[in-house]
Structure formats: structure tokens, C-alpha cells
Design a protein around this motif. Structure first.
Motif, PDB file in Angstrom:
ATOM      1  N   SER A  48       0.852  -1.360   0.067  1.00  0.00           N
ATOM      2  CA  SER A  48       0.011  -0.071  -0.093  1.00  0.00           C
ATOM      3  C   SER A  48       1.075   1.330   0.175  1.00  0.00           C
ATOM      4  O   SER A  48       1.849   1.232   0.492  1.00  0.00           O
ATOM      5  CB  SER A  48      -0.522   0.008   1.085  1.00  0.00           C
ATOM      6  OG  SER A  48      -0.249  -0.415   2.272  1.00  0.00           O
ATOM      7  N   ARG A  49       0.249   2.372   0.219  1.00  0.00           N
ATOM      8  CA  ARG A  49       0.602   3.376  -0.457  1.00  0.00           C
ATOM      9  C   ARG A  49       1.346   3.931   1.097  1.00  0.00           C
ATOM     10  O   ARG A  49       1.765   4.945   1.325  1.00  0.00           O
ATOM     11  CB  ARG A  49      -0.002   5.248  -1.129  1.00  0.00           C
ATOM     12  CG  ARG A  49       0.481   4.230  -2.659  1.00  0.00           C
ATOM     13  CD  ARG A  49      -0.608   5.316  -3.294  1.00  0.00           C
ATOM     14  NE  ARG A  49      -0.853   4.986  -4.771  1.00  0.00           N
ATOM     15  CZ  ARG A  49       0.330   5.133  -5.582  1.00  0.00           C
ATOM     16  NH1 ARG A  49       2.069   5.247  -5.675  1.00  0.00           N
ATOM     17  NH2 ARG A  49      -0.045   4.970  -6.795  1.00  0.00           N
ATOM     18  N   GLU A  50       0.303   3.443   1.785  1.00  0.00           N
ATOM     19  CA  GLU A  50       0.839   3.366   3.507  1.00  0.00           C
ATOM     20  C   GLU A  50       2.078   3.421   4.385  1.00  0.00           C
ATOM     21  O   GLU A  50       2.251   2.454   3.777  1.00  0.00           O
ATOM     22  CB  GLU A  50      -0.902   3.223   4.484  1.00  0.00           C
ATOM     23  CG  GLU A  50      -2.734   3.692   3.587  1.00  0.00           C
ATOM     24  CD  GLU A  50      -1.813   5.475   4.256  1.00  0.00           C
ATOM     25  OE1 GLU A  50      -1.249   5.564   4.505  1.00  0.00           O
ATOM     26  OE2 GLU A  50      -3.141   5.637   2.914  1.00  0.00           O
ATOM     27  N   PRO A  51       2.351   4.052   5.205  1.00  0.00           N
ATOM     28  CA  PRO A  51       3.753   3.476   6.024  1.00  0.00           C
ATOM     29  C   PRO A  51       3.119   2.163   6.944  1.00  0.00           C
ATOM     30  O   PRO A  51       1.987   1.986   7.031  1.00  0.00           O
ATOM     31  CB  PRO A  51       3.649   4.244   7.064  1.00  0.00           C
ATOM     32  CG  PRO A  51       3.315   5.852   6.851  1.00  0.00           C
ATOM     33  CD  PRO A  51       1.932   5.378   5.946  1.00  0.00           C
ATOM     34  N   ILE A  52       4.035   1.300   6.725  1.00  0.00           N
ATOM     35  CA  ILE A  52       3.480   0.361   7.667  1.00  0.00           C
ATOM     36  C   ILE A  52       4.332  -0.766   7.923  1.00  0.00           C
ATOM     37  O   ILE A  52       5.907  -0.100   7.496  1.00  0.00           O
ATOM     38  CB  ILE A  52       3.163  -0.649   5.656  1.00  0.00           C
ATOM     39  CG1 ILE A  52       4.315  -1.310   4.997  1.00  0.00           C
ATOM     40  CG2 ILE A  52       2.348  -0.260   5.467  1.00  0.00           C
ATOM     41  CD1 ILE A  52       4.082  -2.032   3.960  1.00  0.00           C
ATOM     42  N   ILE A  53       4.392  -1.356   8.901  1.00  0.00           N
ATOM     43  CA  ILE A  53       5.625  -2.399   9.360  1.00  0.00           C
ATOM     44  C   ILE A  53       5.153  -3.600  10.015  1.00  0.00           C
ATOM     45  O   ILE A  53       3.825  -4.368   9.622  1.00  0.00           O
ATOM     46  CB  ILE A  53       5.765  -1.795  10.905  1.00  0.00           C
ATOM     47  CG1 ILE A  53       6.331  -2.222  11.620  1.00  0.00           C
ATOM     48  CG2 ILE A  53       4.071  -1.938  11.776  1.00  0.00           C
ATOM     49  CD1 ILE A  53       6.662  -1.404  13.236  1.00  0.00           C
ATOM     50  N   ILE A  54       5.898  -4.198   9.223  1.00  0.00           N
ATOM     51  CA  ILE A  54       6.002  -5.898   8.794  1.00  0.00           C
ATOM     52  C   ILE A  54       5.368  -6.660  10.549  1.00  0.00           C
ATOM     53  O   ILE A  54       5.803  -6.182  11.602  1.00  0.00           O
ATOM     54  CB  ILE A  54       6.984  -6.297   8.294  1.00  0.00           C
ATOM     55  CG1 ILE A  54       7.233  -6.102   7.210  1.00  0.00           C
ATOM     56  CG2 ILE A  54       6.841  -7.828   8.473  1.00  0.00           C
ATOM     57  CD1 ILE A  54       6.226  -6.216   5.801  1.00  0.00           C
ATOM     58  N   LEU A  55       4.467  -7.569  10.365  1.00  0.00           N
ATOM     59  CA  LEU A  55       4.601  -8.378  11.753  1.00  0.00           C
ATOM     60  C   LEU A  55       4.232  -9.721  11.570  1.00  0.00           C
ATOM     61  O   LEU A  55       4.002 -10.078  10.100  1.00  0.00           O
ATOM     62  CB  LEU A  55       3.040  -8.088  11.845  1.00  0.00           C
ATOM     63  CG  LEU A  55       2.480  -9.767  12.835  1.00  0.00           C
ATOM     64  CD1 LEU A  55       2.770  -9.426  14.088  1.00  0.00           C
ATOM     65  CD2 LEU A  55       1.237  -9.347  13.593  1.00  0.00           C
ATOM     66  N   GLU A  56       5.192 -10.215  12.043  1.00  0.00           N
ATOM     67  CA  GLU A  56       5.528 -11.846  11.730  1.00  0.00           C
ATOM     68  C   GLU A  56       5.156 -12.569  13.362  1.00  0.00           C
ATOM     69  O   GLU A  56       4.842 -12.328  14.044  1.00  0.00           O
ATOM     70  CB  GLU A  56       7.016 -12.240  11.905  1.00  0.00           C
ATOM     71  CG  GLU A  56       7.347 -13.722  12.142  1.00  0.00           C
ATOM     72  CD  GLU A  56       8.816 -13.807  12.000  1.00  0.00           C
ATOM     73  OE1 GLU A  56       9.369 -14.612  11.453  1.00  0.00           O
ATOM     74  OE2 GLU A  56       8.666 -13.726  13.425  1.00  0.00           O
ATOM     75  N   ALA A  57       3.613 -13.395  12.518  1.00  0.00           N
ATOM     76  CA  ALA A  57       3.429 -14.550  13.140  1.00  0.00           C
ATOM     77  C   ALA A  57       2.760 -15.832  13.396  1.00  0.00           C
ATOM     78  O   ALA A  57       3.065 -16.217  12.392  1.00  0.00           O
ATOM     79  CB  ALA A  57       1.551 -13.678  12.866  1.00  0.00           C
TER      80      ALA A  57
END
Length: 303
Positions: free
Chosen positions: A180-189
């Protein structure tokens, strides 16, 4: 005259004192015309007590206006669980304890602060969305949300936000454990069939593949140190003492990963690939339930 929508105790006291000072200056003939400062603003008399009483009558009296099924839909939990969390919050953080300010004005109750917080989490609405009902200003609603999530982590981390231990493994033995164009942060689950999230690692801003995330996470730290809970099971006559994770093909060929078979040939390989891939959906299922129950998860955070 500007309206100030903050109703925290400190802001209330400061603005009230400034208003009294303005009145004194006006009586003495001193001009108070100005722009851009707090002096001269009027506060919104929200009547916190009225908001609390209405909320209490609607949901928390012996015979409330709204039945249990409506409570569960709007708060995303049963009333008994809500009250249990409320009690723990008040014990852990005095912010959720209703008190009076120096002027003797009764502040917001824990019911009001929790309701505002849970509506934002459940519906993903703006902070001032339920001001007219709960009688809580935007800045205080945001503050309540921050205080709530911090307290929840502090109170329940050791029980519900931890790695599985030997007792958990024994209880679950034999069960199945996207730009996406939004700021993101990866989540490992890692999640199991019953929606229990065994592992969660937030990190690595922006877009990354699974290998990048795996190299930075701590999921196998205890395993490498020999501190992981023991697991004992047999498959096709072979004994194993280490747990395993279902993963897709991009992960490395480690003994702790059970990966799918790309382009399976034959009935046996096809059955394995189908079963493995369907079981991996447990993670998507867990987060699908979270997104359905708490709309704030579906989009960029409003904070």
C-alpha cells in the motif's frame, strides 16, 4: 471565542483559572483581545455525570436497556469480561479511577473511558465520534485509548502475549497448531487453530519478504539456546523431540519448518500439499477474526 474540546482534569483546571483571570482583567478595564492563545477560550460543559449515568443505565444496571447480545456486539466482549478488565485497570492504573479535580468537579468514570476506547477499537471511528453520548472530548478519548492498550499489555502480557510453554503444548498436543501507499510495519505471527497467537514480532518498516523478517525475529532464540519447551511425538515410527511450524516455500529448509510441496506429483503429495496449505490458513483466520471484531486493525492507525 473558540471552543476547547479538551476535558482532561488538568486542562479543565487551567482553562477555568484563565477564564477567571480574564474576567478580573475585564473588570479592571484591561483589554484581553488577542488571537492564538489559550486565554479567552471557553470550555464545553459536557456534564460528565450525565454521560456516566446514561451509560450505566443502558448497559450496567440489573435490568439494562440493551440486552447481553447487544452489549457483546458493541463492546466485542461479554459484560462480565468487561467488568473484569475494568477492575484490573482500576487496580493497575489510577488513570481509570474516577476522581474529583481541585474544584471538586467529578471527572470521567472508567466506564466512560473504556467505552470510548472500545468503540474506537471496535468500529475504527474518530476519537470524538461518541462525544455526545459518553461526554468525552477528543483529546481525552485518544489519551484513554493509549492508556488502555498500555495497561492491557502490562496486565495480560504474561498470560496471553507470550510464547507457548510445556503446559500449552501438552494441552494442544495432536492439534493443528501480503503493498500500500501508507506507512506499514511488518508483523510476523504464528497462530493455532483456536485463534491463540503463539508468537508476534513487529519490526522492519516497509515491505520485506519472509526471509528478511525471519533473520531479525526472535522466534527461534529459545530453541537455539535449548530453552524451548519439550515436545515428544511419533510419526510413521519416527520419534521427534522438537516442535515444527507450517510455512510456505520461501522459508529455508530447516528441520523446524514443514513446507508445502511445489507442483506435487501423485495422490500422496497432493493430499499433503492440500492439507498443509489449508492448515496454514490458521494465521489468516486468527487475523480475520481480529479485523472483524476490531475495525481499527483494518486500516492505518489514527494515532
Amino acid at each position: 471565542m473558540l471552543l476547547n474540546d479538551s476535558d482532561s482534569d488538568d486542562d479543565f483546571e487551567i482553562i477555568a483559572l484563565l477564564a477567571l483571570e480574564e474576567e478580573r482583567l475585564e473588570r479592571e478595564g484591561v483589554s484581553t483581545s488577542h488571537r492564538g492563545s489559550v486565554l479567552g477560550r471557553r470550555i464545553i460543559q459536557r456534564d460528565h455525570t450525565q454521560g456516566h449515568q446514561r451509560l450505566f443505565q443502558d448497559y450496567f444496571v440489573e435490568s439494562p436497556v440493551y440486552p447481553p447480545n447487544v452489549f457483546r456486539r458493541r463492546f466485542r466482549m461479554s459484560r462480565s469480561l468487561f467488568l473484569c478488565i475494568k477492575s484490573n485497570l482500576e487496580e493497575k492504573d489510577e488513570y481509570f479511577v474516577q476522581k474529583r479535580n481541585v474544584a471538586g468537579v467529578l471527572g470521567l468514570s472508567s466506564l466512560q473511558k473504556m467505552t470510548a476506547t472500545l468503540r474506537m477499537l471496535a468500529y475504527g471511528v474518530a476519537a470524538d465520534f461518541i462525544d455526545e453520548y459518553v461526554r468525552i472530548g477528543e483529546s481525552t478519548a485518544i489519551e484513554s485509548l493509549k492508556k488502555f492498550v498500555e495497561a492491557i499489555v502490562n496486565i495480560y502480557y504474561t498470560e496471553y502475549l507470550r510464547s507457548p510453554n510445556s503446559n500449552d503444548i501438552a494441552r494442544w498436543k495432536g492439534q493443528y497448531t501480503g503493498h500500500s501507499r501508507e506507512p506499514i510495519i511488518i508483523l510476523e505471527a504464528v497462530a493455532s487453530y483456536d485463534l491463540w497467537i503463539w508468537h508476534a514480532f513487529f519490526g522492519l518498516l516497509g515491505s520485506h519478504n519472509d526471509i528478511n523478517v525471519l533473520d531479525h525475529s526472535f522466534i527461534f532464540t529459545k530453541l537455539a539456546q535449548g530453552l524451548a519447551p519439550s515436545v515428544n511425538y511419533s510419526i510413521n515410527g519416527h520419534d521427534y523431540t522438537m516442535g515444527y511450524y507450517f510455512a510456505d516455500g520461501i522459508y529455508p529448509s530447516w528441520s523446524t519448518f514443514v513446507k508445502t510441496i511445489r507442483a506435487p506429483q501423485g495422490k500422496k503429495s497432493s493430499l499433503f500439499a492440500t492439507t498443509q496449505e489449508s492448515t496454514r490458513k490458521d494465521v489468516e483466520h486468527a487475523f480475520g477474526v481480529l479485523q472483524a471484531r476490531f475495525a481499527i486493525v483494518r486500516g492505518p492507525t489514527r494515532l
